[in-house]
Design a protein around this motif. Structure first.
Motif, short mmCIF file in Angstrom:
data_model
loop_
_atom_site.label_atom_id
_atom_site.label_comp_id
_atom_site.label_asym_id
_atom_site.label_seq_id
_atom_site.Cartn_x
_atom_site.Cartn_y
_atom_site.Cartn_z
N LEU A 115 -10.65 1.27 9.32
CA LEU A 115 -10.61 2.33 10.68
C LEU A 115 -11.88 1.80 11.89
CD1 LEU A 115 -8.95 4.60 11.87
CD2 LEU A 115 -10.48 5.89 11.65
N TYR A 116 -11.06 1.16 12.99
CA TYR A 116 -11.50 1.06 13.99
C TYR A 116 -11.22 1.41 15.93
CZ TYR A 116 -12.88 -2.75 10.71
OH TYR A 116 -12.84 -3.87 10.12
N HIS A 117 -12.04 1.72 16.09
CA HIS A 117 -12.03 2.13 17.94
C HIS A 117 -10.98 0.44 18.51
CE1 HIS A 117 -14.34 5.57 17.92
NE2 HIS A 117 -15.53 4.26 17.10
N SER A 118 -10.49 0.81 19.07
CA SER A 118 -9.24 0.34 19.36
C SER A 118 -10.11 -0.64 20.10
CB SER A 118 -8.08 1.05 19.80
OG SER A 118 -7.48 1.23 19.11
N HIS A 119 -11.18 -0.80 20.65
CA HIS A 119 -12.11 -0.96 21.82
C HIS A 119 -12.53 -2.32 21.19
CE1 HIS A 119 -15.61 0.95 20.83
NE2 HIS A 119 -15.09 1.95 21.47
N ASP A 120 -12.79 -2.26 19.75
CA ASP A 120 -13.29 -3.21 19.29
C ASP A 120 -12.79 -4.37 18.59
OD1 ASP A 120 -15.94 -2.57 19.51
OD2 ASP A 120 -16.36 -0.46 17.96
N LEU A 121 -11.73 -4.26 19.05
CA LEU A 121 -11.08 -5.26 18.25
C LEU A 121 -10.80 -6.45 18.52
CD1 LEU A 121 -6.99 -2.66 17.74
CD2 LEU A 121 -9.37 -3.66 16.34
N VAL A 128 0.93 -0.98 -0.10
CA VAL A 128 -0.10 0.27 0.12
C VAL A 128 0.88 1.00 0.41
CG1 VAL A 128 -1.36 1.45 1.33
CG2 VAL A 128 -2.00 -0.92 1.16
N ARG A 129 0.86 2.15 -0.78
CA ARG A 129 1.03 3.58 -0.79
C ARG A 129 -0.14 4.17 -0.12
NH1 ARG A 129 1.17 4.50 -6.03
NH2 ARG A 129 -0.36 6.74 -6.10
N CYS A 130 0.99 5.76 0.88
CA CYS A 130 -0.24 6.51 1.97
C CYS A 130 -0.13 8.17 0.88
CB CYS A 130 0.42 6.50 3.29
SG CYS A 130 0.75 4.50 3.72
N SER A 131 -1.07 8.32 1.58
CA SER A 131 -1.17 9.64 1.00
C SER A 131 -0.27 10.52 2.12
CB SER A 131 -2.80 10.28 0.73
OG SER A 131 -3.52 10.23 2.04
N ARG A 132 -0.26 11.32 1.50
CA ARG A 132 1.02 12.41 2.67
C ARG A 132 -0.10 13.11 3.68
NH1 ARG A 132 5.66 14.60 1.23
NH2 ARG A 132 5.43 14.14 -0.84
N ASN A 133 0.46 13.34 5.26
CA ASN A 133 -0.59 13.12 6.02
C ASN A 133 -1.67 12.83 6.38
OD1 ASN A 133 1.11 16.19 4.91
ND2 ASN A 133 1.78 15.65 6.94
N PHE A 134 -1.44 10.79 6.13
CA PHE A 134 -3.01 11.01 6.56
C PHE A 134 -3.33 10.62 7.62
CE2 PHE A 134 0.69 7.27 6.60
CZ PHE A 134 0.10 7.48 7.70
N LEU A 135 -2.71 10.30 8.57
CA LEU A 135 -3.08 10.86 9.71
C LEU A 135 -3.92 11.89 10.41
CD1 LEU A 135 -3.23 9.91 12.92
CD2 LEU A 135 -1.01 11.14 13.29
N THR A 136 -3.55 13.26 9.81
CA THR A 136 -4.07 14.81 10.10
C THR A 136 -5.14 14.58 9.75
OG1 THR A 136 -1.73 15.63 10.04
CG2 THR A 136 -3.94 17.11 9.59
N ALA A 137 -5.70 14.16 8.23
CA ALA A 137 -6.98 13.35 7.66
C ALA A 137 -7.83 12.67 8.49
CB ALA A 137 -6.69 13.03 5.87
N VAL A 138 -7.54 11.49 8.77
CA VAL A 138 -7.98 11.01 9.66
C VAL A 138 -8.72 11.86 10.58
CG1 VAL A 138 -8.21 8.70 10.77
CG2 VAL A 138 -6.88 8.39 8.76
N LYS A 139 -7.74 12.06 11.60
CA LYS A 139 -8.52 13.29 12.96
C LYS A 139 -9.46 14.11 12.72
CE LYS A 139 -5.16 14.30 16.14
NZ LYS A 139 -4.43 14.16 16.75
N LYS A 140 -8.98 14.56 11.14
CA LYS A 140 -10.21 15.89 10.74
C LYS A 140 -11.89 14.63 11.11
CE LYS A 140 -10.50 19.51 8.10
NZ LYS A 140 -9.90 20.59 6.70
N VAL A 141 -11.59 13.57 10.30
CA VAL A 141 -12.58 12.77 9.72
C VAL A 141 -12.95 11.99 11.15
CG1 VAL A 141 -13.76 10.62 9.59
CG2 VAL A 141 -11.91 12.58 7.54
N ILE A 142 -12.14 11.57 12.21
CA ILE A 142 -13.07 11.21 13.44
C ILE A 142 -13.19 12.67 14.33
CG2 ILE A 142 -12.47 10.44 15.78
CD1 ILE A 142 -10.06 8.63 13.82
N THR A 143 -12.63 13.46 14.42
CA THR A 143 -13.37 14.96 14.81
C THR A 143 -14.67 15.63 14.85
OG1 THR A 143 -11.10 15.45 14.76
CG2 THR A 143 -12.79 17.19 16.00
N SER A 144 -15.61 15.18 12.96
CA SER A 144 -16.01 15.91 12.68
C SER A 144 -17.21 14.68 12.92
CB SER A 144 -15.69 15.59 11.10
OG SER A 144 -16.01 14.72 10.51
N ARG A 145 -16.64 13.38 13.57
CA ARG A 145 -18.21 12.66 13.69
C ARG A 145 -18.36 12.56 14.77
NH1 ARG A 145 -20.38 9.98 9.22
NH2 ARG A 145 -21.36 8.48 10.38
N GLU A 146 -17.55 13.29 15.65
CA GLU A 146 -17.91 13.13 17.12
C GLU A 146 -19.49 13.28 17.26
OE1 GLU A 146 -15.87 16.11 19.73
OE2 GLU A 146 -14.26 15.34 19.24
#
Length: 476
Positions: free
Chosen positions: A256-262, A220-238
């Motif tokens: 992506l999962y909540h770790s408590h569901d693993l 897999v190849r990742c997009s630049r600053n993917f973590l910041t994008a993920v955090k932005k999405v998670i925040t928007s779903r609060e």
């Protein structure tokens, strides 16, 4: 003498009554033991050698492994061997998990790890942990690959953000003679069943390492600053409920999962490991936890880069056409009222083109003068606008002739609000429109964005996505 006989009788009676009581006690203890065992999922024994963290242990120095478990749905005492790295000193925001096996053609694991680290900023690296599971039964390959990883990414291992683990073969369930669902050949069933177990072990290991977990493949190849994008999405779903957020439409990449569901997901994969492929099981898991609809975000943050799959080296050229290398800058799409005068098909209403999810607006053959409009809750400064029409499977349902306009001075009632003055920014080309530096081209704060059909077409129109980036730069 009579007293002695009575005493002897009482002793015999006590002995006879004690036998069934002891039997009942043993049965109760066995039941409690079985109940306790079934209540635990993969109680892992995460062992590590005492040698330097960047040097994988040889097979003769591997930690002692637990005996095979027959009741695999209640598996326990799994030994995780650390081939590189040591237990994480603190909990992170996101764990990235990938499992890898030896391939007949091509190996992309090192490039995948490189992409994860290279596409992350220094601040983002502080919040991630990468766990690589070498899941092949060929110990020589695992040791060699661990050595390659250790040499190439030694500084990440020392920094405590990269771990390489392995689970010995004896902990796996039976992989021969499994049910041949979907008429798959036996070898294919074995491959996908083992893959389910690989992922179950990996998920279980990662359960307490971070707040969130994202699943990747080893090519897999990742997009630049993917973590910041993920955090932005998670925040928007609060405040909203979700089980799985998807950042790629391919297989189990970017889920992506909540770790408590693993732990539950690990148990689920183990219970049904021989029934179907992993990506199908993930869909069932999401549905069972009451998330019925896919929640997928665009642009995709992860792209499949391998040309050969890990199953017999077969070709696998699948690509995610929603992937963008520079997707750090996820659109803001400020709150807006969406409306159109086009004839909408079924439930593909206007709001779906403005969503970041995997949905779109679909209208029947538009005529000259038809429009799609967005009226913002308050005037905004815009830096960039991007509109994509059509889809991969309906490539002709694009806007063949159209323009994009921005407006100011909202008039009308709530239901019929629109701007009294519009400025045209440009024309659509091949069904797409993109403009940057809007704040330098428009001398007013924007209250409306409008897509206008400039020539009738017989094809229907899909507006796949409307993306708007805001700017705080003051107008000159």
């Amino acid at each position: 003498r009579h007293s002695l006989k009575q005493l002897e009788k009482m002793r015999c009676l006590r002995k006879r009554s004690a036998v069934p009581f002891l039997g009942l006690l043993v049965l109760c203890l066995l039941f409690v033991n079985l109940y306790m065992e079934d209540g635990h999922v993969l109680d892992g024994d995460k062992q590590q050698p005492s040698e330097a963290a960047t040097h994988p242990p040889g097979p003769e120095r591997s930690p002692h492994a637990a005996p095979p478990v027959s009741n695999f749905s209640a598996a326990r005492n799994i030994s995780y061997h650390y081939l590189a790295g040591t237990p994480l000193p603190r909990k992170r925001y996101l764990t990235i998990g990938l499992s890898s096996v030896k391939r007949k053609k091509g190996n992309y694991l090192l490039e995948t790890i490189k992409s994860i680290f290279e596409q992350s900023s220094y601040e983002e690296l502080k919040e991630i942990a990468v766990v690589v599971q070498l899941a092949d039964f060929d110990w020589a390959w695992c040791a060699g690959m661990a050595q390659d990883i250790s040499q190439r990414f030694a500084h990440h291992i020392i920094a405590g953000r990269l771990l390489v683990i392995h689970v010995p073969e004896e902990h796996y369930p039976v992989l021969e003679g499994l049910k041949r669902n979907y008429n798959d050949p036996a070898e294919r069933v074995k491959f996908r069943s083992k893959q389910n177990v690989d992922y179950a072990f990996l998920l279980n290991f990662c359960a307490n390492l971070s707040d969130y977990y994202v699943m990747l493949e080893d090519d897999v190849r990742c997009s630049r600053n993917f973590l910041t994008a993920v955090k932005k999405v998670i925040t928007s779903r609060e405040g909203s409920y979700w089980v799985t957020l998807e950042f790629s439409k391919l297989g189990y990449i970017g889920k992506l999962y909540h770790s408590h569901d693993l732990p539950r997901l690990a148990h689920f994969l183990l219970m049904f490991y021989q029934e179907m492929p992993c990506d199908w099981l993930l869909i069932h898991f999401r549905g069972l936890l009451a998330q019925k609809e896919v929640i997928r975000f665009k642009p995709s943050l992860f792209q499949h880069m391998g040309y050969y799959s890990s199953y017999k080296g077969a070709e696998n050229k699948l690509k995610d056409d929603d992937f963008e290398e520079e997707s750090f800058d996820i659109p803001d799409n400020p709150p807006a009222n969406l409306h159109t005068n086009m004839n909408v098909f079924e439930n593909y209403e206007a709001s779906k083109a403005y969503s970041s999810g995997d949905e779109y607006f679909w209208g029947k053959a538009p005529a000259t003068g038809d429009f799609y409009g967005a009226v913002f809750e308050k005037p905004i400064k815009i830096s960039k606008i991007k509109v994509v029409t059509g889809t991969e499977d309906r490539q002709n349902d694009i806007l063949h002739h159209g323009a994009l306009e921005v407006g100011e001075k909202v008039v009308g009632s709530k239901k019929g609000r629109q701007c009294s003055r519009y400025l045209r920014l440009g024309e659509f080309r091949n069904g797409k429109f993109e403009v940057t530096d809007v704040e330098h081209k428009v001398l007013f704060d924007v209250s409306c964005v409008r897509i206008v059909v400039t020539k009738s077409q017989k094809e229907w129109l899909i507006i796949r996505s409307i993306s708007i980036w805001t700017s705080q730069t003051p107008n000159p």
